[in-house]
Design an enzyme around this catalytic site. Sequence first.
Site, short mmCIF file in Angstrom:
data_model
loop_
_atom_site.label_atom_id
_atom_site.label_comp_id
_atom_site.label_asym_id
_atom_site.label_seq_id
_atom_site.Cartn_x
_atom_site.Cartn_y
_atom_site.Cartn_z
N HIS A 27 0.87 -1.39 -0.45
CA HIS A 27 0.01 -0.08 -0.21
C HIS A 27 1.07 1.45 0.07
O HIS A 27 1.81 1.08 0.05
CB HIS A 27 -0.64 0.32 1.28
N CYS A 69 -1.93 0.17 10.08
CA CYS A 69 -3.17 -0.78 10.14
C CYS A 69 -4.45 -1.07 10.03
O CYS A 69 -5.52 -1.42 10.40
CB CYS A 69 -2.59 -1.97 9.21
#
Length: 283
Positions: free
Chosen positions: A174, A271
Amino acid sequence: MQGVAYSGIMALRSTTAIVRNIPNVFVEALRLDGSQAVVLEKAKQQFNNYIETLEQCGVKVVSLPSDERFPDCPFVEDVAVVIGARALVTRPGHPSRRGEMTVMREALKSLQKAPQIYEMEDPEAFVDGGDVLFTGREIFVGQSSRTNQKGVQCLAKTFPEFSVTPFPIRSSLHLKSLATMCGDDMIAVGGDQEAAETLKSMKSQAKFKYNYVQLDSNSAANVLLVNDNVFVKPGEEIGHHNYDILKKHVKGRIIDVPFSEFYKVDGCLTCCSVLINQEAVSG
Ligand code: GLY
Protein backbone atom coordinates in the site's frame (compact mmCIF):
# COMPACT_ATOMS: atom_id res chain seq x y z
CA MET A 1 -27.27 13.31 10.92
CA GLN A 2 -25.90 16.44 9.38
CA GLY A 3 -22.37 16.68 8.06
CA VAL A 4 -20.13 19.68 8.61
CA ALA A 5 -18.86 21.95 5.87
CA TYR A 6 -15.13 21.54 5.32
CA SER A 7 -12.86 24.49 4.85
CA GLY A 8 -10.49 22.30 2.87
CA ILE A 9 -8.15 22.00 5.87
CA MET A 10 -8.84 19.62 8.69
CA ALA A 11 -6.77 19.04 11.80
CA LEU A 12 -5.64 15.44 12.20
CA ARG A 13 -7.38 14.76 15.49
CA SER A 14 -8.93 11.55 16.81
CA THR A 15 -11.42 10.95 19.57
CA THR A 16 -12.30 7.37 18.68
CA ALA A 17 -10.66 4.31 17.16
CA ILE A 18 -12.33 1.24 15.72
CA VAL A 19 -10.20 -1.90 15.98
CA ARG A 20 -10.91 -5.57 15.39
CA ASN A 21 -9.69 -8.46 17.49
CA ILE A 22 -7.26 -11.07 16.20
CA PRO A 23 -8.67 -14.36 14.93
CA ASN A 24 -6.65 -17.58 15.30
CA VAL A 25 -6.43 -17.71 11.49
CA PHE A 26 -4.39 -14.49 11.62
CA VAL A 27 -1.33 -16.71 11.16
CA GLU A 28 -2.65 -17.31 7.61
CA ALA A 29 -3.08 -13.63 6.75
CA LEU A 30 -2.11 -12.46 3.28
CA ARG A 31 1.55 -11.53 2.83
CA LEU A 32 3.93 -10.60 0.07
CA ASP A 33 6.77 -12.60 1.65
CA GLY A 34 5.82 -15.73 3.54
CA SER A 35 9.22 -16.47 5.01
CA GLN A 36 8.46 -15.62 8.64
CA ALA A 37 5.82 -17.37 10.71
CA VAL A 38 3.51 -15.24 12.87
CA VAL A 39 3.56 -16.10 16.59
CA LEU A 40 -0.12 -15.77 17.47
CA GLU A 41 0.26 -15.17 21.21
CA LYS A 42 2.85 -12.48 20.60
CA ALA A 43 0.57 -10.85 18.00
CA LYS A 44 -2.24 -10.79 20.57
CA GLN A 45 0.04 -9.23 23.19
CA GLN A 46 1.22 -6.59 20.71
CA PHE A 47 -2.37 -5.87 19.74
CA ASN A 48 -3.47 -5.47 23.39
CA ASN A 49 -0.60 -3.07 23.94
CA TYR A 50 -1.62 -1.14 20.80
CA ILE A 51 -5.16 -0.73 22.19
CA GLU A 52 -3.91 0.30 25.64
CA THR A 53 -1.63 2.86 24.01
CA LEU A 54 -4.52 4.32 22.03
CA GLU A 55 -6.49 4.61 25.26
CA GLN A 56 -3.56 6.26 27.02
CA CYS A 57 -3.70 8.89 24.27
CA GLY A 58 -7.27 9.70 25.25
CA VAL A 59 -8.90 7.81 22.39
CA LYS A 60 -12.07 5.79 22.99
CA VAL A 61 -11.53 2.33 21.49
CA VAL A 62 -14.42 0.41 19.94
CA SER A 63 -13.38 -3.25 19.57
CA LEU A 64 -15.09 -5.40 16.96
CA PRO A 65 -15.19 -9.19 17.31
CA SER A 66 -12.69 -11.29 15.39
CA ASP A 67 -14.00 -13.51 12.59
CA GLU A 68 -12.31 -16.81 11.79
CA ARG A 69 -13.45 -16.52 8.16
CA PHE A 70 -11.21 -13.49 7.67
CA PRO A 71 -7.51 -13.88 8.54
CA ASP A 72 -6.83 -10.21 7.71
CA CYS A 73 -9.78 -8.76 9.63
CA PRO A 74 -7.64 -6.89 12.23
CA PHE A 75 -6.45 -4.64 9.38
CA VAL A 76 -9.54 -2.47 9.69
CA GLU A 77 -8.06 0.59 8.03
CA ASP A 78 -8.52 -1.13 4.66
CA VAL A 79 -12.30 -1.35 4.91
CA ALA A 80 -13.24 2.23 5.80
CA VAL A 81 -11.91 5.68 4.98
CA VAL A 82 -13.21 8.25 7.47
CA ILE A 83 -12.51 11.92 6.96
CA GLY A 84 -14.43 14.35 9.12
CA ALA A 85 -18.14 13.62 8.98
CA ARG A 86 -17.96 11.18 6.05
CA ALA A 87 -17.08 7.51 5.94
CA LEU A 88 -16.51 5.50 2.78
CA VAL A 89 -17.01 1.79 3.30
CA THR A 90 -14.57 0.34 0.82
CA ARG A 91 -14.51 -2.66 -1.48
CA PRO A 92 -11.07 -4.12 -0.68
CA GLY A 93 -8.89 -5.15 -3.57
CA HIS A 94 -8.30 -8.73 -2.48
CA PRO A 95 -11.33 -11.04 -2.84
CA SER A 96 -10.62 -12.81 0.47
CA ARG A 97 -11.23 -9.54 2.33
CA ARG A 98 -14.56 -8.51 0.83
CA GLY A 99 -16.70 -9.71 3.70
CA GLU A 100 -14.84 -7.68 6.32
CA MET A 101 -16.82 -4.50 5.73
CA THR A 102 -20.15 -5.66 7.14
CA VAL A 103 -19.33 -5.21 10.83
CA MET A 104 -17.39 -2.04 10.11
CA ARG A 105 -20.42 -0.48 8.44
CA GLU A 106 -22.58 -1.34 11.47
CA ALA A 107 -19.92 -0.05 13.88
CA LEU A 108 -19.77 3.27 12.05
CA LYS A 109 -23.55 3.57 12.12
CA SER A 110 -23.56 2.79 15.85
CA LEU A 111 -21.11 5.50 16.86
CA GLN A 112 -22.51 8.08 19.24
CA LYS A 113 -22.31 10.57 16.38
CA ALA A 114 -22.45 8.49 13.22
CA PRO A 115 -20.65 9.80 10.14
CA GLN A 116 -22.49 9.88 6.86
CA ILE A 117 -21.86 6.49 5.24
CA TYR A 118 -20.92 6.23 1.57
CA GLU A 119 -20.72 3.01 -0.42
CA MET A 120 -18.64 2.15 -3.48
CA GLU A 121 -21.38 1.84 -6.03
CA ASP A 122 -19.28 0.98 -9.08
CA PRO A 123 -18.70 -2.79 -8.81
CA GLU A 124 -15.40 -2.41 -10.65
CA ALA A 125 -14.01 0.10 -8.14
CA PHE A 126 -11.60 -1.14 -5.45
CA VAL A 127 -9.96 0.69 -2.57
CA ASP A 128 -7.87 -0.52 0.36
CA GLY A 129 -7.77 2.20 3.00
CA GLY A 130 -4.06 1.44 3.43
CA ASP A 131 -3.60 3.25 0.14
CA VAL A 132 -5.32 6.42 1.34
CA LEU A 133 -3.12 9.03 3.00
CA PHE A 134 -5.08 12.04 4.20
CA THR A 135 -2.75 14.90 5.09
CA GLY A 136 -5.37 17.16 6.64
CA ARG A 137 -5.31 19.23 3.45
CA GLU A 138 -5.50 16.75 0.58
CA ILE A 139 -5.70 13.05 -0.17
CA PHE A 140 -2.87 10.98 -1.64
CA VAL A 141 -3.83 7.56 -2.98
CA GLY A 142 -1.67 4.61 -3.87
CA GLN A 143 -2.78 3.02 -7.12
CA SER A 144 -1.67 -0.45 -6.17
CA SER A 145 -2.62 -4.08 -6.63
CA ARG A 146 -5.48 -3.31 -4.22
CA THR A 147 -6.69 0.13 -5.30
CA ASN A 148 -7.59 0.93 -8.90
CA GLN A 149 -8.39 4.03 -10.90
CA LYS A 150 -12.14 3.65 -10.40
CA GLY A 151 -11.46 3.45 -6.67
CA VAL A 152 -9.53 6.70 -6.87
CA GLN A 153 -12.51 8.27 -8.68
CA CYS A 154 -14.82 7.03 -5.95
CA LEU A 155 -12.64 8.67 -3.29
CA ALA A 156 -12.70 11.94 -5.22
CA LYS A 157 -16.50 11.79 -5.45
CA THR A 158 -16.91 10.99 -1.75
CA PHE A 159 -14.56 13.71 -0.50
CA PRO A 160 -15.00 16.50 -3.07
CA GLU A 161 -13.57 19.17 -0.76
CA PHE A 162 -10.13 17.67 -1.05
CA SER A 163 -7.77 17.26 -3.94
CA VAL A 164 -7.08 13.57 -4.65
CA THR A 165 -3.72 12.66 -6.19
CA PRO A 166 -2.83 9.08 -7.17
CA PHE A 167 0.67 7.63 -7.07
CA PRO A 168 1.62 4.29 -8.61
CA ILE A 169 2.56 1.62 -6.05
CA ARG A 170 4.00 -1.52 -7.62
CA SER A 171 6.22 -3.35 -5.17
CA SER A 172 4.81 -2.38 -1.76
CA LEU A 173 1.40 -3.47 -0.61
CA HIS A 174 0.00 0.00 0.00
CA LEU A 175 0.97 3.67 -0.15
CA LYS A 176 1.03 3.77 3.65
CA SER A 177 3.49 0.85 3.60
CA LEU A 178 6.02 3.52 2.66
CA ALA A 179 4.66 6.93 3.71
CA THR A 180 2.55 8.15 6.64
CA MET A 181 1.77 11.35 8.52
CA CYS A 182 4.15 11.84 11.45
CA GLY A 183 2.87 15.29 12.42
CA ASP A 184 0.72 18.11 11.07
CA ASP A 185 2.16 18.80 7.61
CA MET A 186 4.95 16.27 8.21
CA ILE A 187 5.27 13.02 6.26
CA ALA A 188 7.60 10.08 7.05
CA VAL A 189 8.85 8.35 3.89
CA GLY A 190 10.71 5.05 3.54
CA GLY A 191 13.92 4.20 1.85
CA ASP A 192 13.55 1.84 -1.11
CA GLN A 193 13.38 2.78 -4.78
CA GLU A 194 9.60 2.98 -4.79
CA ALA A 195 9.59 5.18 -1.70
CA ALA A 196 12.15 7.48 -3.33
CA GLU A 197 10.04 7.75 -6.50
CA THR A 198 6.88 8.35 -4.48
CA LEU A 199 8.60 11.07 -2.48
CA LYS A 200 9.72 12.78 -5.67
CA SER A 201 6.19 12.60 -7.10
CA MET A 202 4.66 13.84 -3.85
CA LYS A 203 6.97 16.83 -3.77
CA SER A 204 6.06 17.78 -7.33
CA GLN A 205 2.34 16.95 -7.27
CA ALA A 206 1.22 17.86 -3.75
CA LYS A 207 -1.04 20.90 -3.61
CA PHE A 208 0.47 21.96 -0.27
CA LYS A 209 3.93 22.12 1.22
CA TYR A 210 5.00 19.44 3.70
CA ASN A 211 8.09 18.60 5.68
CA TYR A 212 9.37 15.16 4.76
CA VAL A 213 11.29 12.88 7.12
CA GLN A 214 13.35 10.44 5.08
CA LEU A 215 14.18 7.05 6.54
CA ASP A 216 16.07 4.17 5.03
CA SER A 217 13.43 1.54 5.71
CA ASN A 218 9.80 1.45 4.61
CA SER A 219 8.85 -0.25 7.87
CA ALA A 220 10.25 2.71 9.81
CA ALA A 221 8.12 5.10 7.79
CA ASN A 222 4.92 3.51 8.94
CA VAL A 223 4.08 5.43 12.10
CA LEU A 224 0.70 6.30 13.56
CA LEU A 225 -0.16 9.87 14.45
CA VAL A 226 -2.65 10.01 17.31
CA ASN A 227 -3.27 13.61 18.28
CA ASP A 228 0.07 14.84 19.65
CA ASN A 229 1.51 11.35 19.93
CA VAL A 230 3.35 9.35 17.32
CA PHE A 231 3.45 5.58 17.61
CA VAL A 232 6.71 4.26 16.21
CA LYS A 233 8.13 0.77 16.16
CA PRO A 234 11.11 0.35 18.51
CA GLY A 235 14.69 0.66 17.29
CA GLU A 236 15.12 -3.13 17.36
CA GLU A 237 12.44 -3.38 14.65
CA ILE A 238 13.24 -0.41 12.44
CA GLY A 239 16.95 0.19 13.07
CA HIS A 240 18.22 2.51 15.79
CA HIS A 241 19.39 5.11 13.26
CA ASN A 242 15.84 5.40 11.86
CA TYR A 243 14.44 5.61 15.36
CA ASP A 244 16.87 8.44 16.13
CA ILE A 245 15.88 10.31 12.95
CA LEU A 246 12.22 10.10 13.90
CA LYS A 247 13.00 11.22 17.42
CA LYS A 248 14.93 14.20 16.11
CA HIS A 249 12.31 15.43 13.64
CA VAL A 250 8.93 14.45 15.01
CA LYS A 251 7.40 17.16 17.17
CA GLY A 252 4.89 14.98 19.01
CA ARG A 253 5.51 12.56 21.85
CA ILE A 254 7.12 9.38 20.51
CA ILE A 255 5.69 6.15 21.90
CA ASP A 256 7.31 2.80 21.15
CA VAL A 257 4.77 0.25 19.95
CA PRO A 258 6.25 -3.16 19.06
CA PHE A 259 4.59 -4.58 15.95
CA SER A 260 6.85 -7.31 14.61
CA GLU A 261 4.15 -9.98 14.23
CA PHE A 262 1.97 -7.68 12.14
CA TYR A 263 4.82 -6.63 9.91
CA LYS A 264 5.38 -10.28 8.97
CA VAL A 265 2.00 -10.15 7.21
CA ASP A 266 2.49 -6.64 5.77
CA GLY A 267 0.63 -5.04 8.65
CA CYS A 268 1.67 -1.59 9.79
CA LEU A 269 0.81 0.64 12.73
CA THR A 270 -1.80 2.49 10.70
CA CYS A 271 -3.50 -0.74 9.55
CA CYS A 272 -5.08 -1.81 12.82
CA SER A 273 -7.32 1.17 13.56
CA VAL A 274 -9.80 3.46 11.88
CA LEU A 275 -9.30 6.81 13.59
CA ILE A 276 -12.30 9.08 13.83
CA ASN A 277 -12.84 12.58 15.13
CA GLN A 278 -16.31 12.62 16.63
CA GLU A 279 -15.97 16.36 17.15
CA ALA A 280 -16.05 16.75 13.35
CA VAL A 281 -19.51 15.16 13.21
CA SER A 282 -22.44 17.26 14.26
CA GLY A 283 -24.84 15.35 16.52
N1 GLY B 1 -2.04 -8.78 5.18
C1 GLY B 1 -2.57 -7.55 4.81
C2 GLY B 1 -3.24 -7.61 3.49
O1 GLY B 1 -2.72 -8.23 2.63
O2 GLY B 1 -4.30 -7.12 3.22
